[in-house]
Motif scaffolding. Structure first.
Motif, mmCIF file in Angstrom:
data_model
loop_
_atom_site.group_PDB
_atom_site.id
_atom_site.type_symbol
_atom_site.label_atom_id
_atom_site.label_comp_id
_atom_site.label_asym_id
_atom_site.label_seq_id
_atom_site.Cartn_x
_atom_site.Cartn_y
_atom_site.Cartn_z
ATOM 1 N N GLY A 71 37.526 57.233 -2.723
ATOM 2 C CA GLY A 71 36.923 56.000 -2.570
ATOM 3 C C GLY A 71 37.701 55.219 -1.392
ATOM 4 O O GLY A 71 37.505 53.854 -1.430
ATOM 5 N N PHE A 72 38.613 55.859 -0.825
ATOM 6 C CA PHE A 72 39.000 54.952 0.362
ATOM 7 C C PHE A 72 38.472 54.954 1.502
ATOM 8 O O PHE A 72 37.391 55.717 1.539
ATOM 9 N N TYR A 112 48.780 60.266 12.305
ATOM 10 C CA TYR A 112 49.148 58.903 12.897
ATOM 11 C C TYR A 112 49.195 57.898 11.671
ATOM 12 O O TYR A 112 48.325 58.171 10.757
ATOM 13 N N SER A 113 50.005 57.014 11.693
ATOM 14 C CA SER A 113 50.411 56.143 10.577
ATOM 15 C C SER A 113 51.208 54.985 11.127
ATOM 16 O O SER A 113 51.565 54.832 12.367
ATOM 17 N N ASN A 114 51.451 53.971 10.078
ATOM 18 C CA ASN A 114 51.994 52.629 10.544
ATOM 19 C C ASN A 114 52.888 52.414 9.112
ATOM 20 O O ASN A 114 52.394 51.464 8.392
ATOM 21 N N PRO A 115 53.944 52.974 8.723
ATOM 22 C CA PRO A 115 54.669 52.713 7.712
ATOM 23 C C PRO A 115 54.911 51.190 7.538
ATOM 24 O O PRO A 115 55.174 50.866 6.232
ATOM 25 N N ALA A 116 55.240 50.517 8.322
ATOM 26 C CA ALA A 116 55.658 48.903 8.298
ATOM 27 C C ALA A 116 54.577 48.208 8.215
ATOM 28 O O ALA A 116 54.955 47.154 7.345
ATOM 29 N N ALA A 117 53.275 48.616 8.356
ATOM 30 C CA ALA A 117 52.232 47.459 7.988
ATOM 31 C C ALA A 117 51.546 47.743 6.591
ATOM 32 O O ALA A 117 50.991 47.039 6.048
ATOM 33 N N CYS A 118 51.402 49.038 5.968
ATOM 34 C CA CYS A 118 50.680 49.419 4.888
ATOM 35 C C CYS A 118 51.305 48.683 3.650
ATOM 36 O O CYS A 118 50.511 48.472 2.870
ATOM 37 N N PRO A 119 52.597 48.709 3.178
ATOM 38 C CA PRO A 119 53.194 47.908 2.121
ATOM 39 C C PRO A 119 52.273 46.423 1.698
ATOM 40 O O PRO A 119 52.147 46.232 0.601
ATOM 41 N N ALA A 120 52.264 45.669 3.127
ATOM 42 C CA ALA A 120 51.684 44.261 2.824
ATOM 43 C C ALA A 120 50.346 43.981 3.135
ATOM 44 O O ALA A 120 49.775 43.052 3.053
ATOM 45 N N CYS A 121 49.859 45.378 3.428
ATOM 46 C CA CYS A 121 48.388 45.235 3.702
ATOM 47 C C CYS A 121 47.246 44.746 2.808
ATOM 48 O O CYS A 121 47.286 45.138 1.703
ATOM 49 N N LEU A 123 44.358 45.156 2.477
ATOM 50 C CA LEU A 123 43.353 45.956 2.394
ATOM 51 C C LEU A 123 43.780 47.442 1.399
ATOM 52 O O LEU A 123 43.100 48.265 1.628
ATOM 53 N N ARG A 124 44.695 47.412 1.360
ATOM 54 C CA ARG A 124 45.694 48.501 0.849
ATOM 55 C C ARG A 124 44.944 49.292 -0.344
ATOM 56 O O ARG A 124 44.828 50.527 -0.205
ATOM 57 N N SER A 125 44.598 48.446 -1.442
ATOM 58 C CA SER A 125 43.813 48.876 -2.514
ATOM 59 C C SER A 125 42.785 49.931 -2.166
ATOM 60 O O SER A 125 42.221 50.608 -2.954
ATOM 61 N N ARG A 126 42.064 49.595 -0.871
ATOM 62 C CA ARG A 126 40.901 50.226 -0.447
ATOM 63 C C ARG A 126 41.302 51.312 0.566
ATOM 64 O O ARG A 126 40.372 52.019 1.045
ATOM 65 N N THR A 139 44.886 53.174 0.537
ATOM 66 C CA THR A 139 45.783 54.314 0.283
ATOM 67 C C THR A 139 46.690 53.973 -1.115
ATOM 68 O O THR A 139 46.525 52.610 -1.264
ATOM 69 N N THR A 140 47.375 54.754 -1.533
ATOM 70 C CA THR A 140 48.423 54.306 -2.519
ATOM 71 C C THR A 140 49.683 54.265 -2.168
ATOM 72 O O THR A 140 50.608 53.883 -2.876
ATOM 73 N N ASN A 141 49.797 54.754 -0.749
ATOM 74 C CA ASN A 141 51.247 54.645 -0.231
ATOM 75 C C ASN A 141 51.213 54.248 1.507
ATOM 76 O O ASN A 141 50.943 53.093 1.446
ATOM 77 N N VAL A 142 51.067 55.145 1.926
ATOM 78 C CA VAL A 142 51.232 54.919 3.579
ATOM 79 C C VAL A 142 49.866 55.801 4.107
ATOM 80 O O VAL A 142 50.040 56.958 3.969
ATOM 81 N N ARG A 143 49.059 55.156 4.641
ATOM 82 C CA ARG A 143 48.016 55.757 5.174
ATOM 83 C C ARG A 143 48.071 56.604 6.276
ATOM 84 O O ARG A 143 48.983 56.001 7.312
ATOM 85 N N ARG A 144 47.897 57.850 6.499
ATOM 86 C CA ARG A 144 47.938 58.793 7.735
ATOM 87 C C ARG A 144 46.328 59.197 7.983
ATOM 88 O O ARG A 144 45.585 59.681 7.225
ATOM 89 N N VAL A 145 46.184 59.064 9.254
ATOM 90 C CA VAL A 145 45.111 59.711 9.830
ATOM 91 C C VAL A 145 45.108 60.941 10.625
ATOM 92 O O VAL A 145 46.212 60.637 11.500
ATOM 93 N N SER A 146 44.613 61.984 10.814
ATOM 94 C CA SER A 146 44.954 63.135 11.579
ATOM 95 C C SER A 146 43.862 63.446 12.685
ATOM 96 O O SER A 146 43.061 63.048 12.448
ATOM 97 N N ARG A 147 44.573 63.926 13.630
ATOM 98 C CA ARG A 147 43.643 64.291 14.794
ATOM 99 C C ARG A 147 44.164 65.646 15.356
ATOM 100 O O ARG A 147 45.315 65.937 15.612
ATOM 101 N N LEU A 148 42.975 66.499 15.539
ATOM 102 C CA LEU A 148 43.486 67.934 16.195
ATOM 103 C C LEU A 148 43.529 67.628 17.596
ATOM 104 O O LEU A 148 42.757 66.928 18.429
ATOM 105 N N GLU A 149 44.223 68.705 18.114
ATOM 106 C CA GLU A 149 44.328 68.660 19.739
ATOM 107 C C GLU A 149 43.009 68.693 20.534
ATOM 108 O O GLU A 149 42.950 68.201 21.635
#
Length: 205
Positions: free
Chosen positions: A58-59, A98-107, A109-112, A114-124
């Motif tokens: 549900g994220f 792709y991610s931003n480990p520094a931004a996720c902990p205090a975000c 919108l985090r509850s909507r 990720t439960t950790n650090v959000r990663r988004v992938s992209r193929l070549e």
């Protein structure tokens, strides 16, 4: 998956044209097939399935993250920038996470998201999907037209001919069973559209 090109190319040959629009449902969505069509004059229009861990939990979906090709970054729903952090493989394609480990902990919108650090992938080669998404946004009626045209025979077969499941077992047997079903359906359609006389004349001719 894996049959988009095999299905579309014979259709173009039968029509005798250089380019055709190829409209299919989500079951045909595979980036390698879509790219192969795009390269040889088959213009694919295939909606992207919404699947994966984020959807199941549900994220925020991937399509809610905006990709900037000039900067090679994503912008998340909270406005933060996700940059490339990990390179790997998906099948034979390079995959970038792709991610931003520094931004996720205090975000906020985090509850909507990720439960950790959000990663988004992209193929070549994912730019081919971006172009297709633009085409679908410009011509959304194509998917409705496909649904109205293609789904009708299956609904009719199930209702008229009481064929909710195959009776045979094994791929060759099922192909034979469905071929007979399709033949009967096509004959009924011809009778409804042109009538017995013209159909008989066409068969004799």
């Amino acid at each position: 998956m894996g049959l988009l090109m095999q299905t579309a190319e014979p259709a173009r040959a039968i029509l005798g044209v250089e380019r055709i629009d190829v409209v299919a449902d989500r079951g045909y969505f595979k980036i390698e097939d879509i790219e192969a069509c795009d390269q040889v004059g088959l213009t694919p229009h295939v909606p992207k399935p919404q699947r994966g861990p984020a959807v199941r939990n549900g994220f925020f979906r991937k399509d809610e993250f905006r990709y900037d090709p000039d900067r090679d970054v994503f912008t998340c729903p909270a406005g933060q920038t996700l940059a490339p952090h990990h390179y790997g493989k998906s099948r034979d394609l390079q995959k970038i996470d792709y991610s931003n480990p520094a931004a996720c902990p205090a975000c906020p919108l985090r509850s909507r998201c990720t439960t950790n650090v959000r990663r988004v992938s992209r193929l070549e080669n994912e730019a081919v999907l971006d172009r297709m998404a633009e085409r679908l946004r410009a011509r959304p009626e194509l998917l409705d037209r496909r649904r109205e045209t293609v789904e009708h025979p299956f609904g009719s077969i199930k209702q008229w001919m009481n064929q909710g499941a195959f009776l045979m077992r094994g791929l060759d047997n099922v192909r034979g069973e469905f071929s007979l079903t399709a033949l009967v359906y096509n004959l009924r359609r011809v009778l409804n559209i042109v009538g017995v006389g013209p159909m008989t004349a066409a068969v004799r001719g």
